[in-house]
Design an enzyme around this catalytic site. Structure first.
Site, PDB file in Angstrom:
ATOM      1  N   TYR A 175      -4.520  28.541  42.507  1.00  0.00           N
ATOM      2  CA  TYR A 175      -3.506  27.744  41.798  1.00  0.00           C
ATOM      3  C   TYR A 175      -3.748  26.273  42.129  1.00  0.00           C
ATOM      4  O   TYR A 175      -3.929  25.924  43.308  1.00  0.00           O
ATOM      5  CB  TYR A 175      -2.088  28.141  42.247  1.00  0.00           C
ATOM      6  CG  TYR A 175      -1.040  27.175  41.757  1.00  0.00           C
ATOM      7  CD1 TYR A 175      -0.431  27.365  40.523  1.00  0.00           C
ATOM      8  CD2 TYR A 175      -0.693  26.044  42.507  1.00  0.00           C
ATOM      9  CE1 TYR A 175       0.504  26.456  40.050  1.00  0.00           C
ATOM     10  CE2 TYR A 175       0.235  25.135  42.032  1.00  0.00           C
ATOM     11  CZ  TYR A 175       0.832  25.347  40.806  1.00  0.00           C
ATOM     12  OH  TYR A 175       1.738  24.445  40.333  1.00  0.00           O
TER      13      TYR A 175
ATOM     14  N   GLU B 222      -0.511  21.985  35.475  1.00  0.00           N
ATOM     15  CA  GLU B 222      -1.040  22.993  36.396  1.00  0.00           C
ATOM     16  C   GLU B 222      -2.037  23.916  35.732  1.00  0.00           C
ATOM     17  O   GLU B 222      -2.046  24.075  34.516  1.00  0.00           O
ATOM     18  CB  GLU B 222       0.083  23.807  37.047  1.00  0.00           C
ATOM     19  CG  GLU B 222       0.865  24.674  36.100  1.00  0.00           C
ATOM     20  CD  GLU B 222       1.955  25.497  36.813  1.00  0.00           C
ATOM     21  OE1 GLU B 222       2.495  25.050  37.845  1.00  0.00           O
ATOM     22  OE2 GLU B 222       2.254  26.593  36.323  1.00  0.00           O
TER      23      GLU B 222
END
Lengths: 382, 289
Positions: free
Chosen positions: A101, A189
């Site tokens: 991530y 993101e």
């Protein structure tokens, strides 16, 4: 404002972040053309603004042409958490060994951006943040200088990203920060960043949300806004430039100032009613704005009664009263009962102007809300 | 007594020649505020209501000995106006402007940490010490001087709650709207700390709303450091997650933080009674005395 995955990925690719080869498609035949070019396996991904698309059946991996056709038929036109899928992204499947991530958001408590890296990619990162916050490495960034290269390296090493990929991942993080900064993002993101079996690092998903207050200086991003995914009434509110959120109840609510309107909603709920919407006419509203607000709320078929709650500061009670009169006198009979509560600047002048043949007037917020709820009950009884 | 503003506050109005700036400068003057100058680039030498206008804040401060400014500048130029004010060592800057990009505010917040100036706002109604001075857009006539402090993230909700207090004869020391944006200059904690130290303030009302964790931080501060009783109100109990309810900061995140429930619970645990209605908030305040 949210961008679709394919829009965000294009921006990421232009900035040098590696993304899988892909095509956008809005029909089954376009999907088939796309897989013919890209090959298999191919991911078919619904382009809608909802989280958890995969779990909801909006992302499927096709191993051959037949599967691609089946999945395209399934996903195109499907209802995903209330939104109809009109477009899919057809993307080369990635054979991965690890998922990471990487993201940047504004830490409002700290008042500055925070860059994040975690090896717990591919899953709900908010859950990771809650349950094992130590699994996410964080670097706060001084917005006046931007993220320094050492900070990107530090985040990557702190997150224990495999060393041989540290340079690639910190490069992605740096680029994401620059995009966050230059494009006025509120959130950016990639979840997951995939490490492939060929030792490559690619952005397999892309999330990019833009600060709506900054759209005036991001004209090319403003053009990407997808109104197909807005509620009809919310789109109309956008045209009127009114702050509006549609809810599921039957009491229409119009007021000035976000806090007071939210309070009016809460009071409707508290006294046993159900708010149909949040509508803030903002500060200093003139008669026309008031007319538009009433028009908007009346056009919601769920609304059975309306409460107008104004506490004037900048907003003047006489202007509001004039707007209400003008809006309502245009009808032969007022379509839904309207209760008005007027206080603050020029409230007395407003009360004198207000045509009480068209509206009910109540002196306090509590009484106005209760009257509006009672009005819905009368409508239901009829 | 009061916090942050009083009779001695000398105000520069940035953007005084614009529609909002002109109107509210007049309102502030009518209320009795010492508005000593305006600052608008290119308008130096003009005047508004006999108030001299200067091209820069620096010149206005130097010529008129101002110690505070109120910013009525459109969002695209507002951060620049705040930076300009912060560069002149004012005690206080009040930014009324709504819709300033969050990243601009992040830079302002950084600069703020390097100077001694207090910033209130942006996206706020301002601050008023009844009978002495008002900096901002609050309707002066609903306020009354007294012994209750008020701090709120929302303008019109402030008016509502103040009205409930004043109607019962409960006056205010100072009422401050800190603003509804994600990044603001003065927090609940800053205002509560000042009220705690103010000898004239015997009780405080704190009006919060959904979004962020400022109310939760305020709750910890109250339980650890405050002797002055505090009553609360939280707007947005019925707000659905993910939707922006007018204020840029009023949004419940998907992970469940920043909800009205979590804020009310935190305040209750800190011994703060939270009203279900503005009327109930006034009941709680009355019970303190």
């Amino acid at each position: 404002m949210k961008l679709h995955e394919h829009q965000a990925k294009q921006i990421f690719a232009d900035a040098g972040i590696p993304v899988p080869e892909s095509r956008l498609a809005s029909s089954v035949s376009e999907v088939l053309d796309a897989v013919d070019e890209i090959g298999f396996p191919a991911a078919i991904k619904a382009q809608v603004h909802v989280g958890g698309r995969g779990k909801a059946g909006g992302i499927k991996i096709a191993g051959d042409r037949e599967e691609a056709e089946t999945y395209a038929e399934e996903i195109l036109g499907m209802d995903l958490k209330g939104y109809t899928v009109e477009k899919v992204l057809v993307e080369a499947g990635v054979d991965f060994v690890d998922e990471l991530y990487v993201g940047v958001t504004m830490d409002r408590g700290e008042g500055r951006p925070v860059a994040m890296v975690s090896t717990e990619g591919g899953v709900d990162i908010e859950q990771v943040a809650e349950e094992t916050p130590e699994a996410i490495a964080r670097e706060h960034v001084d917005p006046s200088f931007g993220m320094q290269p050492y900070q990107a390296r530090k985040a990557v090493y702190d997150a224990d990203v495999p060393r041989e990929f540290a340079r690639d991942v910190s490069g992605i993080l740096s680029t994401l920060y620059d995009l966050f900064d230059e494009r006025d993002a509120s959130e950016i993101e990639v979840n997951p960043v995939m490490i492939t079996s060929d030792d490559e690092v690619v952005a397999a998903d892309a999330v990019m949300n833009i600060d709506e207050d900054a759209l005036f200086r991001q004209p090319e991003l403003a053009e990407l806004e997808d109104e197909a995914y807005e509620d009809d009434l919310e789109r109309k509110a956008g045209e009127y430039d009114l702050d509006y959120v549609r809810l599921s109840g039957n009491v229409g609510i119009i007021g000035n100032g976000a806090g007071l309107v939210m309070t009016t909603l809460d009071l409707v709920d508290y006294y046993g009613g159900e708010p149909a919407n949040f509508l803030d006419i903002g500060g200093g509203a003139k008669a026309e704005r008031v007319r538009n607000a009433l028009d908007l709320v009346f056009s919601d078929p769920n609304v059975e009664s309306v409460v107008f709650n104004i506490f004037g500061g900048i907003t003047r009670g006489d202007e509001v009263a004039r707007g209400i009169n003008e809006a309502l006198s245009a009808f032969e009979t007022v379509p839904k009962p309207v209760v008005v509560r007027l206080a603050g600047t020029n409230a007395e002048e407003g009360m004198e102007i207000l045509d009480t043949d068209l509206v009910d007037v109540e002196p306090t917020l509590e009484e106005a809300v209760q009257r509006a709820i009672a009005n819905t009950e009368e409508v239901t009884e009829e | 007594m009061s916090i942050f503003v009083d009779d001695d506050t000398r105000v520069v109005v940035q953007g005084i020649t614009g529609g909002e700036g002109r109107f509210h400068a007049e309102q502030m003057i009518d209320y009795g505020t010492n508005v000593v100058a305006g600052a608008v680039p290119g308008k130096g030498g003009e005047s508004v209501q006999d108030v001299p206008v200067y091209d820069t804040v620096d010149r206005a401060v130097e010529a008129e000995d101002a110690n505070a400014s109120v910013v009525f500048v459109p969002p695209a130029f507002a951060a620049d106006a705040i930076f300009e004010a912060l560069d002149t060592d004012l005690d206080l800057v009040v930014a009324i402007t709504e819709g300033i990009p969050t990243q601009d505010m992040a830079r302002v917040k950084k600069r703020l940490s390097e100077v001694d100036t207090r910033l209130i706002g942006p996206n706020c109604p301002g601050i008023i010490t009844p009978g002495e001075a008002k900096l901002g857009i609050l309707p002066g006539n609903i306020f009354a001087a007294g012994n209750v402090g008020l701090v709120s993230r929302s303008g019109t909700l402030t008016y509502q709650v103040v009205d409930n207090l004043t109607q019962r004869g409960i006056g205010q020391t100072t009422a401050v709207g800190i603003g509804g944006d994600p990044i603001i200059g003065t927090s609940f904690v800053d205002a509560l700390e000042a009220f705690e130290d103010d000898t004239g303030t015997d009780a405080v009302v704190m009006c919060g709303e959904i979004g962020g964790e400022d109310e939760e931080r305020a709750a910890s501060f109250i339980s650890e450091y405050m002797d002055t009783p505090v009553a609360g109100f939280i707007a947005g109990r019925t707000a659905p997650p993910g939707k922006r309810m007018g204020h840029a900061g009023a949004i419940v995140s998907g992970s469940g933080t920043g909800t009205a429930e979590s804020k009310i619970e935190a305040l209750n645990e800190a011994g703060v009674p939270v009203g279900d209605t503005p009327e109930e908030v006034a009941d709680h305040v009355e019970n303190f005395f």
